[in-house]
Scaffold this motif. Structure first.
Motif, PDB file in Angstrom:
ATOM      1  N   VAL A  23       1.831  -7.600   1.740  1.00  0.00           N
ATOM      2  CA  VAL A  23       2.329  -8.620   2.664  1.00  0.00           C
ATOM      3  C   VAL A  23       2.022  -8.230   4.110  1.00  0.00           C
ATOM      4  N   ALA A  24       2.233  -6.951   4.440  1.00  0.00           N
ATOM      5  CA  ALA A  24       1.971  -6.482   5.805  1.00  0.00           C
ATOM      6  C   ALA A  24       0.494  -6.627   6.153  1.00  0.00           C
ATOM      7  N   LEU A  25      -0.380  -6.276   5.215  1.00  0.00           N
ATOM      8  CA  LEU A  25      -1.812  -6.386   5.461  1.00  0.00           C
ATOM      9  C   LEU A  25      -2.233  -7.846   5.624  1.00  0.00           C
ATOM     10  N   VAL A  26      -1.658  -8.716   4.804  1.00  0.00           N
ATOM     11  CA  VAL A  26      -1.991 -10.134   4.891  1.00  0.00           C
ATOM     12  C   VAL A  26      -1.588 -10.712   6.245  1.00  0.00           C
ATOM     13  N   TYR A  27      -0.371 -10.396   6.688  1.00  0.00           N
ATOM     14  CA  TYR A  27       0.085 -10.910   7.978  1.00  0.00           C
ATOM     15  C   TYR A  27      -0.693 -10.278   9.136  1.00  0.00           C
ATOM     16  N   LEU A  28      -1.111  -9.019   9.003  1.00  0.00           N
ATOM     17  CA  LEU A  28      -1.927  -8.389  10.029  1.00  0.00           C
ATOM     18  C   LEU A  28      -3.282  -9.087  10.133  1.00  0.00           C
ATOM     19  N   THR A  55       8.179   1.266  -6.811  1.00  0.00           N
ATOM     20  CA  THR A  55       6.740   1.467  -6.614  1.00  0.00           C
ATOM     21  C   THR A  55       6.026   0.125  -6.467  1.00  0.00           C
ATOM     22  N   LEU A  56       6.323  -0.783  -7.414  1.00  0.00           N
ATOM     23  CA  LEU A  56       5.726  -2.111  -7.346  1.00  0.00           C
ATOM     24  C   LEU A  56       6.199  -2.848  -6.103  1.00  0.00           C
ATOM     25  N   LEU A  57       7.483  -2.682  -5.757  1.00  0.00           N
ATOM     26  CA  LEU A  57       8.021  -3.343  -4.568  1.00  0.00           C
ATOM     27  C   LEU A  57       7.300  -2.863  -3.310  1.00  0.00           C
ATOM     28  N   GLY A  58       7.045  -1.557  -3.210  1.00  0.00           N
ATOM     29  CA  GLY A  58       6.340  -1.018  -2.053  1.00  0.00           C
ATOM     30  C   GLY A  58       4.916  -1.544  -1.950  1.00  0.00           C
ATOM     31  N   GLN A  59       4.237  -1.658  -3.089  1.00  0.00           N
ATOM     32  CA  GLN A  59       2.870  -2.177  -3.096  1.00  0.00           C
ATOM     33  C   GLN A  59       2.831  -3.631  -2.613  1.00  0.00           C
ATOM     34  N   ILE A  60       3.804  -4.406  -3.095  1.00  0.00           N
ATOM     35  CA  ILE A  60       3.845  -5.819  -2.685  1.00  0.00           C
ATOM     36  C   ILE A  60       4.120  -5.935  -1.188  1.00  0.00           C
ATOM     37  N   LEU A  61       5.066  -5.154  -0.674  1.00  0.00           N
ATOM     38  CA  LEU A  61       5.402  -5.220   0.751  1.00  0.00           C
ATOM     39  C   LEU A  61       4.220  -4.759   1.607  1.00  0.00           C
TER      40      LEU A  61
END
Length: 564
Positions: free
Chosen positions: A144-149, A135-141
């Motif tokens: 990351v996707a939002l930051v790079y977007l 769950t925590l791993l999915g939130q972090i990923l």
């Protein structure tokens, strides 16, 4: 008056009517290459930066967007490192017995003599017995996707605004060059080849535009990336940051050494481009004469010589500057190896997490990459600044003297032209016309004859104020022509050129070209004029009559020449 007149004996038979020049026609001339002097890189770059001042608001917005885009890109590896830590902690935690604390697990490992593993576990946030927290791993990923977007979107907008700034600046530069050409005296075109001038207005400005487009946005992003990445590196590990910085002075020295050698080659490259364009333009414009007199082989030899010179200077410029990126890549790989080894040791002793080392290695790559980009941009900047200097050399050329604020006028024009003690010379060391007195009364026809070079065309150029007299004065109905505006003067004079010249357009548009601005010529008057000059009968034999389209060389109609 006609430019087929000749000066009286006061000019001296055989005196050069124009300054010596290797070009053809009245627009030929010497090369006038700025490549013959050393390029002042800093002064030219600073001057060009001044031309960006009107776009300072957009440039400020570009900087803000660049900061946001780079900040998001820089935050990505650190956040992604946390995902690595979650995975690593889950794998280690799964191997430890459940129901104990992390400290208890570390003490148990030390009691078993596994101090190295205990040190590594002490640098993590493991929960003994627990696996990976997906769950925590999915939130972090997702973060990351939002930051790079966000980094992509802000970077894209930055690129669009950069394109606007670049194209506006290039448009202004082209407009300034065009306006400058209209203010230059005829002597400038006598000294410079048309192809050389065209090369500055087209090739050089295009090169400046491309250099701005490729370096402005990338350079801002690269500098901001270096600053942001360096801050993150010191936050993660000051020791690794210092190790990474050791290679920076080496990179700077390598770049400066290579750039110093490539700079004169780029200057010569664009000077060679101007010479080659000048030759091609002359040979293309005069291709009929080249063929008639069998000079194809000579023209080809000249082309091969200039083409070889351009090849040599371009090859040397690219070969020298092209070594920057491989050299910087070697330094970057050396830095990567050192960081990976030292970072691995720090993970083993528990002073850094695996995710932090992963993030630092990414940062070390991101740190060297913009430095490499800046280094590779140096050859673009060298080329662009060399072109900018050539454009500025054109913009700085001495202009013709300004017209008086409120010029004198002659109305109505009677047509009395008088040379009063006129002296003139193209070259101060070679006298041409000295103390000439000549009067042409209204209605009088005066033929001035003499050999080629006697100065016949020079007299007409002086009357038209294509050149200014060196002494004495020329009057029209008693008014000094220098007290009149050039437009006012030339509207009262009809000049028949030696060389025919037609503009792209219809025959009618060409015939109406000389009509005074604001004047109206009705159809009857227009037809009467064409009939009086024996143009009408010829034009009516053409399929499209006065609507016949002409090319800019007038090759679609006969100019009345014949060969024997």
């Amino acid at each position: 008056m006609s430019d087929k007149t000749t000066t009286p004996s006061a000019t001296g038979a055989g005196a050069p009517a124009r300054p010596p020049r290797p070009g053809h026609g009245p627009m030929g001339g010497g090369m006038g290459m700025p490549g013959e002097k050393a390029m002042n890189f800093r002064a030219t770059l600073a001057r060009f930066a001044g031309r960006l001042r009107p776009e300072r608001m957009l440039i400020g917005l570009i900087l803000v967007l660049g900061v946001v885009s780079v900040a998001a890109a820089v935050a990505g590896p650190k956040i992604l490192g946390e995902a690595t830590n979650v995975i690593f902690d889950g794998i280690i935690g799964k191997q430890l017995p459940a129901g104990i604390t992390q400290d208890q697990a570390i003490q148990g490992l030390r009691s078993q003599g596994q101090d190295d593993i205990a040190d590594m576990v002490s640098g993590t946030n493991v929960v003994p017995g627990d696996g990976i927290d997906f769950t925590l791993l999915g939130q972090i990923l997702l973060l990351v996707a939002l930051v790079y977007l966000a980094s992509f979107l802000f970077g894209w907008l930055q690129g669009r605004l950069t394109a606007i700034v670049v194209q506006r600046t290039a448009r202004t530069l082209r407009a300034d060059a065009e306006a400058k050409l209209n203010r230059l005296p005829l002597s400038y075109f006598d000294r410079n080849q048309r192809g050389e001038i065209l090369s500055r207005v087209t090739n050089d400005i295009d090169n400046v535009s491309q250099t701005m487009q490729q370096t402005l946005s990338q350079l801002v992003t690269a500098v901001l990336t270096v600053i942001g990445v360096l801050a993150m590196m010191f936050w993660i590990s000051p020791l690794l940051a210092v190790i990474a910085l050791i290679t920076v002075p080496l990179s700077i020295v390598i770049t400066m050494m290579i750039a110093k050698r490539s700079k004169p080659q780029f200057t010569e490259q664009w000077a060679s481009t101007g010479r080659l364009n000048g030759h091609v333009e002359e040979m293309f414009t005069g291709h009929t004469l080249v063929k008639v007199y069998g000079h194809q082989a000579t023209a080809l030899e000249d082309f091969d010589r200039e083409n070889e010179a351009l090849y040599g200077s371009s090859f040397r410029a690219q070969a020298i500057s092209g070594t920057i990126q491989p050299a910087m890549g070697f330094v970057a790989n050396l830095n990567y190896v050192i960081v990976a080894v030292v970072g691995g040791l720090k993970v083993a002793n528990g002073s850094l997490t695996l995710g932090d080392v992963q993030a630092f290695i990414q940062y070390s790559r991101q740190f060297t990459q913009p430095i490499t980009q800046i280094a590779s941009m140096m050859n673009l900047l060298q080329s662009g600044v060399a072109s900018a200097e050539r454009v500025f050399d054109l913009l700085d050329a001495q202009e013709q003297t300004l017209d008086p604020a409120s010029g004198a006028s002659v109305s109505p024009v009677r047509g009395r032209v008088a040379f009063e003690d006129v002296s003139f010379s193209y070259d101060p060391e070679r006298p041409l016309i000295e103390h000439l007195d000549l009067v042409v009364e209204p209605g009088q026809t005066v033929a001035i004859v003499g050999p080629t070079g006697a100065g016949k065309t020079t007299l007409v150029n002086l009357v038209m104020r294509f050149y200014e007299v060196g002494g004495g004065r020329i009057t029209l109905d008693g008014v000094d022509t220098r007290e009149m505006t050039r437009d006012e003067l030339r509207q009262d004079i009809g000049m028949v050129l030696q060389d025919t010249w037609l503009f792209g357009g219809t025959i009618e548009e060409n015939l109406r070209y000389g009509v005074r601005e604001g004047a109206t010529v009705d159809e009857a008057a227009f037809r009467a004029a064409t009939e009086a000059t024996h143009v009408d009968s010829f034009v009516r034999t053409l399929p499209d009559g006065y609507a016949t389209e002409l090319d800019d060389e007038g090759g679609s109609v006969s100019a009345g020449r014949s060969s024997s």
